[in-house]
Design a protein around this motif. Structure first.
Motif, PDB file in Angstrom:
ATOM      1  N   THR A  67       0.830  -1.203   0.000  1.00  0.00           N
ATOM      2  CA  THR A  67       0.000   0.000   0.000  1.00  0.00           C
ATOM      3  C   THR A  67       0.863   1.251   0.000  1.00  0.00           C
ATOM      4  O   THR A  67       0.605   2.205  -0.744  1.00  0.00           O
ATOM      5  CB  THR A  67      -0.926   0.005   1.221  1.00  0.00           C
ATOM      6  N   ALA A  68       1.908   1.261   0.819  1.00  0.00           N
ATOM      7  CA  ALA A  68       2.785   2.430   0.909  1.00  0.00           C
ATOM      8  C   ALA A  68       3.526   2.667  -0.400  1.00  0.00           C
ATOM      9  O   ALA A  68       3.744   3.820  -0.797  1.00  0.00           O
ATOM     10  CB  ALA A  68       3.776   2.247   2.060  1.00  0.00           C
ATOM     11  N   SER A  69       3.900   1.604  -1.091  1.00  0.00           N
ATOM     12  CA  SER A  69       4.648   1.781  -2.337  1.00  0.00           C
ATOM     13  C   SER A  69       3.796   2.431  -3.415  1.00  0.00           C
ATOM     14  O   SER A  69       4.311   3.140  -4.285  1.00  0.00           O
ATOM     15  CB  SER A  69       5.181   0.431  -2.832  1.00  0.00           C
ATOM     16  N   VAL A  70       2.479   2.204  -3.356  1.00  0.00           N
ATOM     17  CA  VAL A  70       1.580   2.863  -4.308  1.00  0.00           C
ATOM     18  C   VAL A  70       1.432   4.335  -3.953  1.00  0.00           C
ATOM     19  O   VAL A  70       1.515   5.223  -4.814  1.00  0.00           O
ATOM     20  CB  VAL A  70       0.204   2.170  -4.325  1.00  0.00           C
ATOM     21  N   ALA A  71       1.209   4.622  -2.678  1.00  0.00           N
ATOM     22  CA  ALA A  71       0.980   6.003  -2.245  1.00  0.00           C
ATOM     23  C   ALA A  71       2.216   6.879  -2.424  1.00  0.00           C
ATOM     24  O   ALA A  71       2.093   8.084  -2.637  1.00  0.00           O
ATOM     25  CB  ALA A  71       0.538   6.018  -0.785  1.00  0.00           C
ATOM     26  N   THR A  72       3.418   6.274  -2.357  1.00  0.00           N
ATOM     27  CA  THR A  72       4.653   7.056  -2.438  1.00  0.00           C
ATOM     28  C   THR A  72       5.341   6.959  -3.796  1.00  0.00           C
ATOM     29  O   THR A  72       6.424   7.519  -3.974  1.00  0.00           O
ATOM     30  CB  THR A  72       5.641   6.579  -1.364  1.00  0.00           C
ATOM     31  N   ARG A  73       4.750   6.242  -4.736  1.00  0.00           N
ATOM     32  CA  ARG A  73       5.308   6.070  -6.078  1.00  0.00           C
ATOM     33  C   ARG A  73       6.602   5.260  -6.077  1.00  0.00           C
ATOM     34  O   ARG A  73       7.342   5.263  -7.070  1.00  0.00           O
ATOM     35  CB  ARG A  73       5.581   7.421  -6.752  1.00  0.00           C
ATOM     36  N   THR A  74       6.899   4.557  -5.001  1.00  0.00           N
ATOM     37  CA  THR A  74       8.162   3.814  -4.943  1.00  0.00           C
ATOM     38  C   THR A  74       8.260   2.802  -6.066  1.00  0.00           C
ATOM     39  O   THR A  74       9.305   2.673  -6.723  1.00  0.00           O
ATOM     40  CB  THR A  74       8.289   3.106  -3.583  1.00  0.00           C
ATOM     41  N   TRP A  75       7.183   2.075  -6.323  1.00  0.00           N
ATOM     42  CA  TRP A  75       7.243   1.037  -7.358  1.00  0.00           C
ATOM     43  C   TRP A  75       7.352   1.648  -8.757  1.00  0.00           C
ATOM     44  O   TRP A  75       7.863   0.999  -9.678  1.00  0.00           O
ATOM     45  CB  TRP A  75       6.016   0.130  -7.267  1.00  0.00           C
ATOM     46  N   GLN A  76       6.900   2.890  -8.927  1.00  0.00           N
ATOM     47  CA  GLN A  76       7.041   3.529 -10.240  1.00  0.00           C
ATOM     48  C   GLN A  76       8.474   3.991 -10.481  1.00  0.00           C
ATOM     49  O   GLN A  76       8.991   3.881 -11.596  1.00  0.00           O
ATOM     50  CB  GLN A  76       6.096   4.731 -10.341  1.00  0.00           C
ATOM     51  N   ASP A  77       9.098   4.502  -9.431  1.00  0.00           N
ATOM     52  CA  ASP A  77      10.473   4.961  -9.568  1.00  0.00           C
ATOM     53  C   ASP A  77      11.452   3.791  -9.650  1.00  0.00           C
ATOM     54  O   ASP A  77      12.526   3.926 -10.258  1.00  0.00           O
ATOM     55  CB  ASP A  77      10.839   5.862  -8.386  1.00  0.00           C
ATOM     56  N   HIS A  78      11.100   2.684  -9.037  1.00  0.00           N
ATOM     57  CA  HIS A  78      11.952   1.473  -9.058  1.00  0.00           C
ATOM     58  C   HIS A  78      11.032   0.278  -9.329  1.00  0.00           C
ATOM     59  O   HIS A  78      10.465  -0.298  -8.397  1.00  0.00           O
ATOM     60  CB  HIS A  78      12.678   1.305  -7.725  1.00  0.00           C
ATOM     61  N   LEU A  79      10.891  -0.082 -10.594  1.00  0.00           N
ATOM     62  CA  LEU A  79       9.912  -1.098 -10.971  1.00  0.00           C
ATOM     63  C   LEU A  79      10.156  -2.438 -10.285  1.00  0.00           C
ATOM     64  O   LEU A  79       9.208  -3.174  -9.999  1.00  0.00           O
ATOM     65  CB  LEU A  79       9.917  -1.283 -12.493  1.00  0.00           C
ATOM     66  N   TRP A  80      11.410  -2.744 -10.011  1.00  0.00           N
ATOM     67  CA  TRP A  80      11.721  -4.024  -9.401  1.00  0.00           C
ATOM     68  C   TRP A  80      11.109  -4.151  -8.002  1.00  0.00           C
ATOM     69  O   TRP A  80      10.850  -5.258  -7.528  1.00  0.00           O
ATOM     70  CB  TRP A  80      13.236  -4.239  -9.321  1.00  0.00           C
ATOM     71  N   VAL A  81      10.874  -2.990  -7.335  1.00  0.00           N
ATOM     72  CA  VAL A  81      10.330  -3.025  -5.978  1.00  0.00           C
ATOM     73  C   VAL A  81       8.941  -3.658  -5.970  1.00  0.00           C
ATOM     74  O   VAL A  81       8.619  -4.484  -5.108  1.00  0.00           O
ATOM     75  CB  VAL A  81      10.271  -1.606  -5.383  1.00  0.00           C
ATOM     76  N   GLY A  82       8.103  -3.296  -6.937  1.00  0.00           N
ATOM     77  CA  GLY A  82       6.748  -3.842  -6.981  1.00  0.00           C
ATOM     78  C   GLY A  82       6.742  -5.349  -7.125  1.00  0.00           C
ATOM     79  O   GLY A  82       6.020  -6.058  -6.408  1.00  0.00           O
ATOM     80  N   PHE A  83       7.549  -5.862  -8.044  1.00  0.00           N
ATOM     81  CA  PHE A  83       7.573  -7.306  -8.270  1.00  0.00           C
ATOM     82  C   PHE A  83       8.234  -8.040  -7.106  1.00  0.00           C
ATOM     83  O   PHE A  83       7.859  -9.175  -6.783  1.00  0.00           O
ATOM     84  CB  PHE A  83       8.281  -7.609  -9.586  1.00  0.00           C
TER      85      PHE A  83
END
Length: 328
Positions: A45-61
């Motif tokens: 949830t936090a990675s979506v709200a903070t754009r972390t997964w967009q800036d580092h795509l590997w984080v989401g996966f």
């Protein structure tokens, strides 16, 4: 004088404070696992709200992989809490894949929803008509703020209802989770097949001259930088995911669920769906055709959830535990 009480214990026994027994290792491991499971869902949830997964795509996966490992034991345990993984994990994967739906080489469609809406309303474009009647970019009013608030309530309302269902009567939570995730995934499939520009985008391209993105004006009037950051986190990954309207689909799916399980809430959610529909069209976020297909996705997901999601039975009433609940 006897120091033995009728219970057979020495007098004053109840006042003795014995050291607590050590917690069994299995119980400690269970609590640590539960904390890790909850933590990974919060991290998603936090990675979506903070754009972390967009800036580092590997984080989401990476988060998806770790979540799958941590929640794998729940599949065998068959506890209700495993449906939180279905709910949060399913929505998170939907968010990841939605960002790629406009990068497949499929041409973005612009004209067909405009033609459909004009046919449906006898030559009148509903978004353009509503904005001409109600919107003044020089003076942001109550209607504008109310419409934007309704639009953004989508990011809170279904999750608040999910928590309420789980806390009040979690027997119905599996069906609710499957309904929400199924609705979003049906919409996701269409994002890949027919990437469609929303009305505001068509207005910028000149295909729907005069239509503006009201939300930008409202956000700028409140706090421009905060609005830009929030929109970048939630809306920017794919600006042509208009068909169908997930806002409309999920909102209407909530009504369908409540109609069976919480009838007293259903009229309110139906009204909420109507206000959401008007807001989406007025703001220039969706065509009426997007809304209709979103409602169809909600109906299809509801039929699937009703058929395949487990409807847990009433908990057995035990003499020693009349308040027993399904296992968490």
């Amino acid at each position: 004088m006897s120091v033995i009480a009728e219970s057979g214990r020495p007098r004053g026994w109840s006042r003795l404070r014995l050291p607590p027994l050590p917690e069994p290792p299995a119980t400690r491991r269970g609590r640590l696992l539960l904390a890790a499971q909850a933590g990974i869902l919060l991290a998603m949830t936090a990675s979506v709200a903070t754009r972390t997964w967009q800036d580092h795509l590997w984080v989401g996966f990476l988060l998806v992989g770790v979540a799958a490992l941590l929640w794998a034991p729940e599949i065998r345990q068959r506890r209700i809490r495993r449906w939180w993984f279905v709910y949060v994990g399913g929505i998170f994967v939907y968010t990841l894949l939605r960002a790629y739906a406009d990068e497949t080489g499929v041409p973005v469609r612009i004209e067909y929803p405009i033609r459909f809406d004009r046919w449906l309303f006898l030559g009148t474009d509903p978004t353009l008509w509503l904005q001409r009647e109600l919107f003044d970019p020089r003076r942001i009013g109550f209607v504008d703020y109310a419409a934007v608030a309704t639009h953004w309530s989508f990011f809170i309302a279904p999750h608040a209802l999910a928590v309420g269902v789980f806390l009040v009567d979690r027997r119905h939570f599996p069906r609710f989770a499957l309904l929400m995730v199924g609705t979003m995934w049906l919409g996701l499939a269409l994002f890949f097949v027919v990437p469609t520009a929303p009305p505001w985008f068509a207005g910028e391209l000149g295909a729907l001259a005069g239509v503006r993105r009201v939300m930008d004006y409202v956000g700028g009037s409140i706090h421009g930088s905060a609005y830009s950051s929030l929109y970048a986190a939630l809306g920017e990954p794919n600006s042509v995911a208009a068909m169908p309207s997930i806002h409309m689909a999920v909102t209407f799916a909530m009504y369908l669920w409540a109609r069976r399980h919480i009838p007293a809430l259903a009229p309110w959610l139906l009204g909420y769906s109507a206000v959401m529909a008007l807001s989406l069209v007025y703001l220039g976020e969706h065509y009426v055709s997007d809304l209709l297909v979103g409602v169809a996705c909600a109906f299809a997901a509801w039929l699937a959830a009703s058929r395949f999601a487990p409807e847990l039975p009433e908990p057995a009433m035990q003499p020693a535990d009349t308040g027993s609940r399904p296992r968490f």
